[in-house]
Design a protein around this motif. Structure first.
Motif, PDB file in Angstrom:
ATOM      1  N   TYR A   1       0.815  -1.213   0.000  1.00 24.45           N
ATOM      2  CA  TYR A   1       0.000   0.000   0.000  1.00 24.45           C
ATOM      3  C   TYR A   1       0.853   1.269   0.000  1.00 24.45           C
ATOM      4  CZ  TYR A   1      -3.841  -3.203   0.822  1.00 24.45           C
ATOM      5  OH  TYR A   1      -4.756  -4.221   0.698  1.00 24.45           O
ATOM      6  N   ARG A   2       2.021   1.175  -0.612  1.00 22.14           N
ATOM      7  CA  ARG A   2       2.857   2.351  -0.814  1.00 22.14           C
ATOM      8  C   ARG A   2       3.175   2.472  -2.301  1.00 22.14           C
ATOM      9  NH1 ARG A   2       7.421   0.635   3.139  1.00 22.14           N
ATOM     10  NH2 ARG A   2       8.701   1.915   1.760  1.00 22.14           N
ATOM     11  N   PRO A   3       3.420   3.695  -2.772  1.00 14.24           N
ATOM     12  CA  PRO A   3       3.726   3.885  -4.196  1.00 14.24           C
ATOM     13  C   PRO A   3       5.155   3.475  -4.520  1.00 14.24           C
ATOM     14  CG  PRO A   3       3.742   5.990  -3.070  1.00 14.24           C
ATOM     15  CD  PRO A   3       3.283   4.980  -2.051  1.00 14.24           C
ATOM     16  N   VAL A   4       5.428   2.180  -4.392  1.00 11.40           N
ATOM     17  CA  VAL A   4       6.766   1.644  -4.622  1.00 11.40           C
ATOM     18  C   VAL A   4       7.060   1.609  -6.121  1.00 11.40           C
ATOM     19  CG1 VAL A   4       8.172  -0.450  -4.428  1.00 11.40           C
ATOM     20  CG2 VAL A   4       6.757   0.288  -2.501  1.00 11.40           C
ATOM     21  N   ARG A   5       8.284   1.936  -6.503  1.00 14.03           N
ATOM     22  CA  ARG A   5       8.737   1.807  -7.884  1.00 14.03           C
ATOM     23  C   ARG A   5      10.009   0.964  -7.899  1.00 14.03           C
ATOM     24  NH1 ARG A   5       4.467   3.156  -8.007  1.00 14.03           N
ATOM     25  NH2 ARG A   5       3.456   4.949  -8.988  1.00 14.03           N
ATOM     26  N   LEU A   6       9.937  -0.159  -8.578  1.00 15.29           N
ATOM     27  CA  LEU A   6      11.063  -1.082  -8.673  1.00 15.29           C
ATOM     28  C   LEU A   6      11.780  -0.809  -9.988  1.00 15.29           C
ATOM     29  CD1 LEU A   6       9.049  -4.202  -7.487  1.00 15.29           C
ATOM     30  CD2 LEU A   6      10.633  -2.850  -6.119  1.00 15.29           C
ATOM     31  N   LYS A   7      12.652   0.178  -9.979  1.00 11.75           N
ATOM     32  CA  LYS A   7      13.264   0.671 -11.198  1.00 11.75           C
ATOM     33  C   LYS A   7      14.395  -0.228 -11.693  1.00 11.75           C
ATOM     34  CE  LYS A   7      10.787   4.413 -11.718  1.00 11.75           C
ATOM     35  NZ  LYS A   7       9.887   4.577 -12.878  1.00 11.75           N
ATOM     36  N   ASP A   8      14.584  -0.202 -13.019  1.00  6.07           N
ATOM     37  CA  ASP A   8      15.710  -0.879 -13.683  1.00  6.07           C
ATOM     38  C   ASP A   8      15.709  -2.386 -13.440  1.00  6.07           C
ATOM     39  OD1 ASP A   8      16.657   1.637 -14.572  1.00  6.07           O
ATOM     40  OD2 ASP A   8      17.625   1.963 -12.624  1.00  6.07           O
ATOM     41  N   LEU A   9      14.511  -2.954 -13.290  1.00  8.38           N
ATOM     42  CA  LEU A   9      14.377  -4.396 -13.111  1.00  8.38           C
ATOM     43  C   LEU A   9      13.479  -4.961 -14.214  1.00  8.38           C
ATOM     44  CD1 LEU A   9      13.836  -4.495  -9.244  1.00  8.38           C
ATOM     45  CD2 LEU A   9      15.944  -5.011 -10.483  1.00  8.38           C
ATOM     46  N   THR A  10      13.706  -6.227 -14.545  1.00  8.67           N
ATOM     47  CA  THR A  10      12.958  -6.869 -15.631  1.00  8.67           C
ATOM     48  C   THR A  10      12.331  -8.164 -15.142  1.00  8.67           C
ATOM     49  OG1 THR A  10      14.415  -5.941 -17.328  1.00  8.67           O
ATOM     50  CG2 THR A  10      13.107  -7.862 -17.941  1.00  8.67           C
ATOM     51  N   VAL A  11      11.056  -8.327 -15.456  1.00 13.51           N
ATOM     52  CA  VAL A  11      10.315  -9.549 -15.137  1.00 13.51           C
ATOM     53  C   VAL A  11       9.896 -10.218 -16.446  1.00 13.51           C
ATOM     54  CG1 VAL A  11       8.068 -10.369 -14.303  1.00 13.51           C
ATOM     55  CG2 VAL A  11       9.467  -8.912 -12.849  1.00 13.51           C
ATOM     56  N   PHE A  12       9.936 -11.533 -16.460  1.00 13.57           N
ATOM     57  CA  PHE A  12       9.525 -12.324 -17.631  1.00 13.57           C
ATOM     58  C   PHE A  12       8.446 -13.309 -17.212  1.00 13.57           C
ATOM     59  CE2 PHE A  12      10.769 -16.223 -20.329  1.00 13.57           C
ATOM     60  CZ  PHE A  12       9.857 -15.907 -21.329  1.00 13.57           C
ATOM     61  N   ASP A  13       7.381 -13.385 -18.006  1.00 14.52           N
ATOM     62  CA  ASP A  13       6.325 -14.383 -17.809  1.00 14.52           C
ATOM     63  C   ASP A  13       6.229 -15.235 -19.070  1.00 14.52           C
ATOM     64  OD1 ASP A  13       4.112 -15.927 -17.387  1.00 14.52           O
ATOM     65  OD2 ASP A  13       2.782 -14.297 -16.780  1.00 14.52           O
ATOM     66  N   PRO A  14       6.679 -16.498 -19.022  1.00 19.98           N
ATOM     67  CA  PRO A  14       6.656 -17.356 -20.208  1.00 19.98           C
ATOM     68  C   PRO A  14       5.295 -17.983 -20.490  1.00 19.98           C
ATOM     69  CG  PRO A  14       7.631 -18.534 -18.375  1.00 19.98           C
ATOM     70  CD  PRO A  14       7.352 -17.149 -17.877  1.00 19.98           C
ATOM     71  N   PHE A  15       4.365 -17.894 -19.532  1.00 20.63           N
ATOM     72  CA  PHE A  15       2.992 -18.385 -19.720  1.00 20.63           C
ATOM     73  C   PHE A  15       2.055 -17.215 -19.432  1.00 20.63           C
ATOM     74  CE2 PHE A  15       5.487 -22.082 -18.203  1.00 20.63           C
ATOM     75  CZ  PHE A  15       5.360 -22.909 -19.312  1.00 20.63           C
TER      76      PHE A  15
END
Length: 744
Positions: free
Chosen positions: A94-108
């Motif tokens: 419940y905070r305006p978090v920003r996870l900068k310069d990170l990459t997520v992959f979803d293969p499905f």
């Protein structure tokens, strides 16, 4: 400063300066691997989302997809996977978090939940799915759309074709005035094998009742002699027709189970066998309608000659059109064989002539949209409306959305009393093109502009209120990358369609893989998705991901054969191992009631070079799904399986006390869920136990010994399940296990 509007249950956390907590890459254990990860509290919020997913996360529900996961769950997983151990996840949620310069992959990728939740947190995201329909819907959900252009396009379509379509849903009232028809009611007919009489496949003459009949007992039944619509009590077993005065039992009909009895000669026969022998889909008879009068009242009435003449005119109009619908055969398969058994050989045979006429008018107009992004968006809307406008739908009744969509049972189940809805729709329609534009496209645009999260107020055990919390996330809507090169150069979202065991993603470039893989069960998404695909191809052309007339692929992971599923899943995990950084995590949700479902996942992970670092239960997506309510021991939970490359994990040298490690963790997780008031089925407990077992086994030195021990643990597994499900927290099998488990 937070802004709140209590009357709307809205809390806005944006400040004038838009202050955000910015987190960047870290090395070491992540919060998702902490024992105190708040899965039970996240589950409580996810439960609220699950009851109205299309309202609480509309961006992922602009089109049908199966097993659409909960945004609440995947926001929490993404936060946990990309923040260091010890992070207060509930606070960060419940905070305006920003996870900068990170990459997520979803293969499905499925319906795109991972991609959307990652993007809301400022993460760059890559999504891939082998099914063209999934890829198509996520592209439309996450691409940038100019709101004014969308609204103008809809108004243009309405101006050009709405009246033409509405004209097919008009009826004449007894006073001579014209009115809109909301729904036409049909019944399948079969000729009696003995006397050739037409037999209506009613199992009950009651065709309309309230969703809560004990509170609203009024229902409608059709007289078997004269066809008049009568008002009856929903549970009445005898009534007298107001028109012809004949007595009949509203709760009975010629069909009972898999058999029917001919009213003319009283011969009983098997319904499916009789239909198959006729070598054509069953006929349908129009028997009733629900009319919307000029003063806004809804009135049930028997179908009359004018209604039948109106349908005949639609049949002639359809015959006069050129290439009005896709003509594609339905291929055999577990999820299509039931329709094939009723002699539905082509996808267009699942619609009646009036539906095909109106859909063809609408499809032709959408095809004429010049702007490609807008043409795709309205094709997506059209495709979604197909689910509610065919002869495999049924009537849910009053007090709820009127149309029960065709995939309520996860199979192509022929409906004996199908419902025909008004394709364009009225202000009181359900499942129409017009109302789905308002309920899906407009709602998704609103959410994309200003995403929100749900938050529960009040203590556990009390009646808790829900508020919407705004100002936490970045808006959605992106210029999508067409390949990894464009993504690498700076585009935020890269979506592709194809086999996820082979990608163009750079080695070691992904910080976390977060996904929901398919099961090796009997719900084959591609077999069902072809229903939509053939129409999307009909409108948009046979190019790109629509070169072939089916979404089926020999490379898809979903497979009823365990060995084939294991091999295909393992090949995707191997590609994930290649693209994942050495410090990154693979996290996925999973559940299965059968032991081979767990051994398959364990083998696929270990062969790909992964071990499990943590596992915990969390709310699954199904709260209102029909299969869940039909199951004896329904599974209401998923397991979040958290993995790392085995090279980054310490291998375990146990002293033989395997269950002494597993049982306390499983017992703790069960207790935490129960302390929050969650009731657990035996299968819920089963998946908690199985997850902790494969977690320990995945850390062993050899895959063969891990699989052997898993296969030989059936009695211990059942004892642990019985112990935890019955509320007995001790470990009765512990001593026996110590004597038989060798060091791994």
């Amino acid at each position: 400063m937070a802004r709140t509007n209590p009357s709307q249950g809205r809390l806005d956390l944006r400040s004038e300066n838009e202050l955000k907590d910015v987190l960047i890459h870290f090395v070491g254990p992540c919060a998702l691997e902490d024992d105190d990860f708040p899965f039970e509290l996240i589950s409580d919020v996810a439960e609220i989302e699950s009851w109205r997913k299309e309202i609480n996360r509309p961006i992922y529900h602009i089109h049908k997809w199966w097993a659409q996961r909960l945004g609440t769950v995947f926001r929490a997983i993404t936060l946990g996977a990309l923040t260091p151990s010890g992070t207060d996840i509930l606070s960060a949620f419940y905070r305006p978090v920003r996870l900068k310069d990170l990459t997520v992959f979803d293969p499905f990728m499925g319906s795109g939940t991972t991609i959307g939740e990652a993007a809301k947190l400022g993460v760059r995201a890559i999504g891939r799915d082998i099914n063209p329909v999934a890829h198509f819907l996520v592209r439309n959900a996450l691409a940038f759309h100019d709101r004014e252009a969308v609204l103008q396009t809809f108004q243009d379509i309405e101006r050009d074709v709405a009246d033409q379509i509405r004209a097919n849903y008009k009826t004449v009232l007894p006073d001579g005035s014209e009115a809109d028809v909301l729904y036409y009611f049909w019944v399948k007919q079969v000729n009696c094998p003995a006397c050739e009489s037409e037999v209506d496949l009613f199992s009950s003459r009651v065709f309309a009742k309230h969703a809560y009949p004990s509170r609203y007992p009024d229902a409608k039944a059709v007289c078997p002699d004269c066809g008049e619509v009568n008002s009856v009590r929903y549970d009445a077993n005898q009534t007298t027709c107001l028109s012809c005065k004949s007595e009949f039992n509203p709760l009975s009909g010629p069909a009972k189970g898999q058999k029917a009895t001919c009213p003319s000669c009283h011969h009983s026969f098997a319904i499916a066998k009789t239909i198959r022998e006729r070598n054509a889909p069953p006929a349908h008879r129009l028997y009733a309608k629900l009319v919307l009068t000029s003063d806004g009242k809804k009135v049930y009435a028997a179908a009359n000659d004018e209604d039948r003449e109106s349908f005949a005119r639609a049949e002639k109009a359809l015959e006069a059109r050129t290439d009005p619908y896709p003509v594609v055969r339905i291929e055999p398969g577990y999820n299509t064989n039931q329709a094939l058994g009723y002699n539905y050989r082509y996808w267009h045979e699942m619609f009646n002539a009036r539906q095909l006429l109106c859909l063809s008018i609408l499809a032709e107009r959408i095809r004429a949209i010049n702007e490609p992004v807008m043409r795709e968006l309205f094709t997506c809307l059209f495709s979604g409306a197909l689910e509610f406008n065919n002869l495999f739908t049924s009537y849910k009744g009053e007090g709820t959305g009127a149309v029960r969509h065709m995939f309520a049972h996860h199979i192509l189940k022929p409906e004996r009393v199908p419902l025909e809805a008004n394709v364009w729709g009225t202000r009181k329609s359900s499942g129409s093109f017009m109302t789905m534009f308002e309920g899906r496209i407009r709602r998704a645009l609103d959410y994309a502009d200003d995403p929100f999260e749900l938050r529960l107020q009040g203590a556990i055990g009390e009646k808790r209120k829900t508020e919407k919390v705004y100002g936490l996330s970045e808006p959605l809507g992106f210029d999508l990358a067409e390949d990894f090169s464009a993504f690498k150069k700076g585009k935020r979202i890269y979506l592709s369609c194809g086999d996820s065991s082979v990608t163009d993603i750079e080695e070691g470039s992904v910080d976390a893989i977060i996904t929901d893989p398919p099961f090796f069960d009997n719900v084959h998404y591609s077999q069902l998705a072809d229903f939509f695909h053939v129409w999307q191809r009909h409108i948009l052309g046979e190019t790109g991901t629509r070169v072939t007339n089916t979404t089926r692929s020999p490379d898809e992971v979903q497979n009823a054969d365990v060995s084939a599923f294991t091999e295909r899943l393992g090949s995707v995990w191997a590609e994930c191992h290649r693209v994942l950084s050495d410090e990154g995590v693979l996290a996925f949700t999973y559940h299965h009631s059968r032991s081979e479902g767990w051994s398959s996942v364990l083998q696929a992970l270990m062969e790909a070079g992964f071990g499990i670092s943590a596992a915990f239960p969390i709310k699954a997506e199904m709260s209102v799904a029909m299969p869940k309510h039909q199951a004896k021991e329904p599974i209401d939970l998923d397991i979040v399986v958290v993995c790392r490359k085995r090279s980054a994990l310490k291998k375990h040298n146990w002293n033989g006390d395997l269950w002494g490690t597993i049982h306390p963790k499983a017992a703790s997780q069960v207790a935490r869920l129960r302390d929050c008031g969650r009731k657990l089925s035996r299968n819920d407990v089963r998946i908690i136990v199985m997850a902790q077992l494969i977690r320990q086994l995945s850390r062993s030195h050899a895959m063969e010994s891990a699989l052997s021990l898993l296969e030989g643990s059936n009695s211990e597994i059942e004892e642990a399940i019985h112990s935890l499900h019955s509320g007995n927290g001790n470990n009765p099998q512990e001593a026996r296990c110590e004597s038989r488990i060798d060091r791994i």
